[in-house]
Structures are given as C-alpha cells and as structure tokens.
Design a protein around this motif. Sequence first.
Motif, PDB file in Angstrom:
ATOM      1  N   VAL A 119       1.125  -1.485  -0.325  1.00 14.34           N
ATOM      2  CA  VAL A 119      -0.127  -0.134  -0.656  1.00 14.34           C
ATOM      3  C   VAL A 119       0.930   1.076  -0.076  1.00 14.34           C
ATOM      4  N   ALA A 120       1.779   1.341   1.201  1.00  8.60           N
ATOM      5  CA  ALA A 120       2.442   3.085   1.629  1.00  8.60           C
ATOM      6  C   ALA A 120       3.392   2.585  -1.070  1.00  8.60           C
ATOM      7  N   GLN A 121       3.771   1.359  -1.096  1.00 13.40           N
ATOM      8  CA  GLN A 121       4.002   1.393  -2.273  1.00 13.40           C
ATOM      9  C   GLN A 121       3.689   1.934  -3.675  1.00 13.40           C
ATOM     10  N   ALA A 122       2.269   2.092  -3.458  1.00 10.74           N
ATOM     11  CA  ALA A 122       1.719   1.998  -3.879  1.00 10.74           C
ATOM     12  C   ALA A 122       1.348   3.443  -3.801  1.00 10.74           C
ATOM     13  N   ALA A 123       1.172   4.316  -2.911  1.00  6.47           N
ATOM     14  CA  ALA A 123       1.199   6.041  -2.950  1.00  6.47           C
ATOM     15  C   ALA A 123       2.031   6.411  -3.067  1.00  6.47           C
ATOM     16  N   LEU A 124       3.414   6.238  -3.152  1.00  8.57           N
ATOM     17  CA  LEU A 124       4.469   6.430  -3.016  1.00  8.57           C
ATOM     18  C   LEU A 124       4.867   6.921  -5.321  1.00  8.57           C
ATOM     19  N   ASP A 125       4.609   5.815  -5.275  1.00  7.40           N
ATOM     20  CA  ASP A 125       3.842   5.596  -6.748  1.00  7.40           C
ATOM     21  C   ASP A 125       3.416   6.894  -7.334  1.00  7.40           C
ATOM     22  N   GLU A 126       2.544   6.922  -6.879  1.00  4.22           N
ATOM     23  CA  GLU A 126       1.230   7.980  -7.189  1.00  4.22           C
ATOM     24  C   GLU A 126       2.228   9.150  -7.226  1.00  4.22           C
ATOM     25  N   ALA A 127       2.560   9.359  -5.723  1.00  2.00           N
ATOM     26  CA  ALA A 127       3.102  11.567  -5.549  1.00  2.00           C
ATOM     27  C   ALA A 127       4.211  10.984  -6.213  1.00  2.00           C
ATOM     28  N   LEU A 128       5.477  10.758  -6.730  1.00  4.38           N
ATOM     29  CA  LEU A 128       6.169  10.438  -7.663  1.00  4.38           C
ATOM     30  C   LEU A 128       5.725  10.648  -9.035  1.00  4.38           C
ATOM     31  N   ALA A 129       5.239  10.094  -9.425  1.00  2.00           N
ATOM     32  CA  ALA A 129       4.168   9.892 -10.716  1.00  2.00           C
ATOM     33  C   ALA A 129       3.690  11.757 -10.765  1.00  2.00           C
ATOM     34  N   TYR A 130       3.271  12.341  -9.738  1.00  2.61           N
ATOM     35  CA  TYR A 130       1.937  13.194  -9.367  1.00  2.61           C
ATOM     36  C   TYR A 130       3.162  14.539 -10.161  1.00  2.61           C
ATOM     37  N   THR A 131       4.100  14.783  -8.814  1.00  4.54           N
ATOM     38  CA  THR A 131       4.542  15.614  -8.308  1.00  4.54           C
ATOM     39  C   THR A 131       5.608  16.105  -9.930  1.00  4.54           C
ATOM     40  N   ALA A 132       5.374  14.850 -10.549  1.00  3.17           N
ATOM     41  CA  ALA A 132       6.497  15.125 -11.991  1.00  3.17           C
ATOM     42  C   ALA A 132       6.381  16.041 -13.068  1.00  3.17           C
ATOM     43  N   GLU A 133       4.830  15.572 -12.360  1.00  2.00           N
ATOM     44  CA  GLU A 133       3.581  16.080 -13.560  1.00  2.00           C
ATOM     45  C   GLU A 133       3.373  17.066 -13.838  1.00  2.00           C
ATOM     46  N   ARG A 134       2.752  17.440 -12.496  1.00  5.06           N
ATOM     47  CA  ARG A 134       2.555  19.115 -11.696  1.00  5.06           C
ATOM     48  C   ARG A 134       3.404  20.260 -11.873  1.00  5.06           C
ATOM     49  N   ARG A 135       3.214  21.001 -12.250  1.00  6.93           N
ATOM     50  CA  ARG A 135       3.757  22.637 -12.730  1.00  6.93           C
ATOM     51  C   ARG A 135       3.175  23.382 -11.952  1.00  6.93           C
ATOM     52  N   GLN A 136       4.031  23.942 -10.448  1.00  8.75           N
ATOM     53  CA  GLN A 136       4.037  25.111 -10.243  1.00  8.75           C
ATOM     54  C   GLN A 136       4.871  26.400 -10.303  1.00  8.75           C
ATOM     55  N   PHE A 137       4.883  27.812 -10.911  1.00 10.80           N
ATOM     56  CA  PHE A 137       5.447  28.745 -11.186  1.00 10.80           C
ATOM     57  C   PHE A 137       6.344  28.231 -11.866  1.00 10.80           C
TER      58      PHE A 137
END
Length: 390
Positions: free
Chosen positions: A260-278
């Motif tokens: 479960v933790a690995q799945a959450a980390l994978d989601e966070a890694l993918a999202y933070t690489a895609e999401r742009r701010q500033f």
Amino acid sequence: MTEYGRQPVERQLPTEEARDLIALVRELADREIRPHTAEEEAAGHFPRPLFTLLSESGLLGLPYPEEFGGGEQPYEVYLQVLEELAAARLTVGLGVSVHTLACHALANFGTKEQRAEHLPAMLGGGLLGAYCLSEPASGSDAASLRTRAERDGDTWTVNGTKAWITHGGVADFYTLIARTGADGPRGITAFLVPGDAAGLSAAAPERKMGMNGSPTAQLHFDGVRISDDRRLGDEGQGFTVALSALDAGRLGIAACAIGVAQAALDEALAYTAERRQFGRPISDFQGLRFMLADMATQIEAGRALYLEAARRRDNGLAYSKQAAMAKLFCTDAAMRITTDAVQLLGGYGYTVDFPVERLMREAKVLQIVEGTNQIQRMVIGRHLVGPESR
C-alpha cells in the motif's frame, strides 16, 4: 479516475523460479486487478472470481508443501507476492494473507490424514478460507474468548459469536478457535468448520471506512456440529495454534502495508513530476523532495525488516519478536506515507478522482488487524525485558 503508472520494485529473489513467479503476479495484477480496483472498491464489490483465478494460478498455497497442492515457496518469496498484490488492491493482498492464515492450523497441526483429505482443495482447489479468533468482547485479549465447543462422543457442538471475520459469510471453510475447557489459554481448541455447516450464519458485513470490497462480518454458531476428525491439534492446544498462526500472519500484514505504501509513493512521484507550479514541476522543490525521500526510506526499511523476519522463519529460527516489529513498523509507516501522499497531491489528493485517499483509508486498518500496534509493542517488550509483573 486518474491512475499513474507504477514503477516495478527491484527485488532480490533467491531463485529463477521466484523471479518468474513475481513476473507472473505483476502481469496478473496489471491485467486482472488494478484496472478494476477503484470501481469495485467504491461499489463494495468482493471479487470472488478473482480468488478462484488466483487459486488456479497457484497463488493461494504458496508457502505450503507441494505434496498437498502448495507452491513450497519460502516465506521471503510469498511475502513479496503479497506486497505486489496489495499494491494493486489491498482487498486482494489481504485476502490472500487471510486465506494463508486460515490454512496454517491444518498444515502445521493437522494429522497427515487430515492434510491429505482437506489441504489440496484449500490450497489449489478454488476454496477460500477465513480465520475465526476474535469475538465481540475479546479482541486483543484472545485468551478470554467465550465461543464454546462441547464434546459429545465423536462430535462437538459449537455455540457463540465470532467478530471481525474477513471473508465472513463468503468463505468455504473457517479455522475456528473455541473454548473446550476451563477459562484461560489452556482451555482452547482449534477446529476446521465447513462454510455451509448447519447452524452457521453471518451477520451483515460491517460498514467500514476502507477496504469496502472485503467483507468483514460477525459469524454466529448456533448448535453447529463438528466431527472430532475436524479437530486440529490436541484438545487444549488451540491457543498455541492461534499464536503460531498470528506470528506468520503478522508478516503478511507487514508485506501488505509496504505494498500500500509503495503504491502511494508511486502515485506521489508521478503526480509531483507532472504537476507544475511557478513554471516548473513541483518535484523540483526541496521541501517536497525531502518528503518523497522520507517516504522511500521508510518503505525500504520496512521491506528489509519483514524480509529479515521471513528469512528467520525460513531458516527455522525464532521470529516472533521480529514479526511483531515488522507488523508495527510497516503499518505505522504505511499510515504516514499514505497521509503524506495525500498532502503531496494537495486538493486532488483529497478527492476520489485520485487513489491516494483510498490508500490512506486502507492503511488505517493495517494498524489494527492481526493484533493492534499497541499489542505489538507489548509483544516486543516481553521479548526484551520479560512479562509484565502482576
């Protein structure tokens, strides 16, 4: 529902057979499990046909002997299979762990005749099991259970209620821990009960904050008759049987928590690489990178801890303390990591459009099942400094 791709974990596996097994599990998870997880969990759908497929694929009997239809895999391999399944859907990973727990008493305490008669169907014949220890008034204090089996010649009559039973009402067999003698741990015996036994009924499933696809229900035993040839181990040995199973089962929960933790980390890694701010990906920001680094470190530490305990078990060494440590650390880590994943996704993390909110809700139960984490600390403390004074 937005789903980001999962990065396969690089695993150190002992054999080529084990590497092929993990590859099979990943392929099955990607094809049969992960695409349906969000929809089926939201609908509270239990994937019974999937467990039949897992049985046909040899995944419901991995740590048990080939002689009786098992896979004869070491625990360090079996647990990594659980981790892969739980990363795809906790209902499935935990379900396999519970089924394995339900087979433990027969496989380790049953007679050769009992094993030959029942284990093949349980390990690879499509059957699904459940484990009946907890009761409405005896959860952590398992030795105070009140469900009673009274002997009459070569049969036993069981009356009482079991609680918090994963697969309650849908299992084909139940490993039952019941009182057959005086109060205390020495008056307890284990039995193998058919799921369709007369007088056995299930209450409506509990309404839970997570794992909605996995039925959890009370079981009522109203004059259920069991022949003595379904008694597992000696009369009065049931508490020993139960504790032995829980040591192994706690490792299953630890592995599921890391999935479960690995799945959450994978989601966070993918999202933070895609999401742009500033004008740049948010994964460029040091504060977020530090969170991701902490999450990854906790996962690696938890995986190493449960694998060390598994290797001790595989080598015939005592592992009760290490199992409690693994369950404690891995499930606490899963709660922190899934909560941090929600934070990293911001407002999107709090919506059902992304899986991290579900993963956070699912992680919570892992701190409770198979002995709460407060109980794990008590177990560890007893190994370190001895039993508490009375």
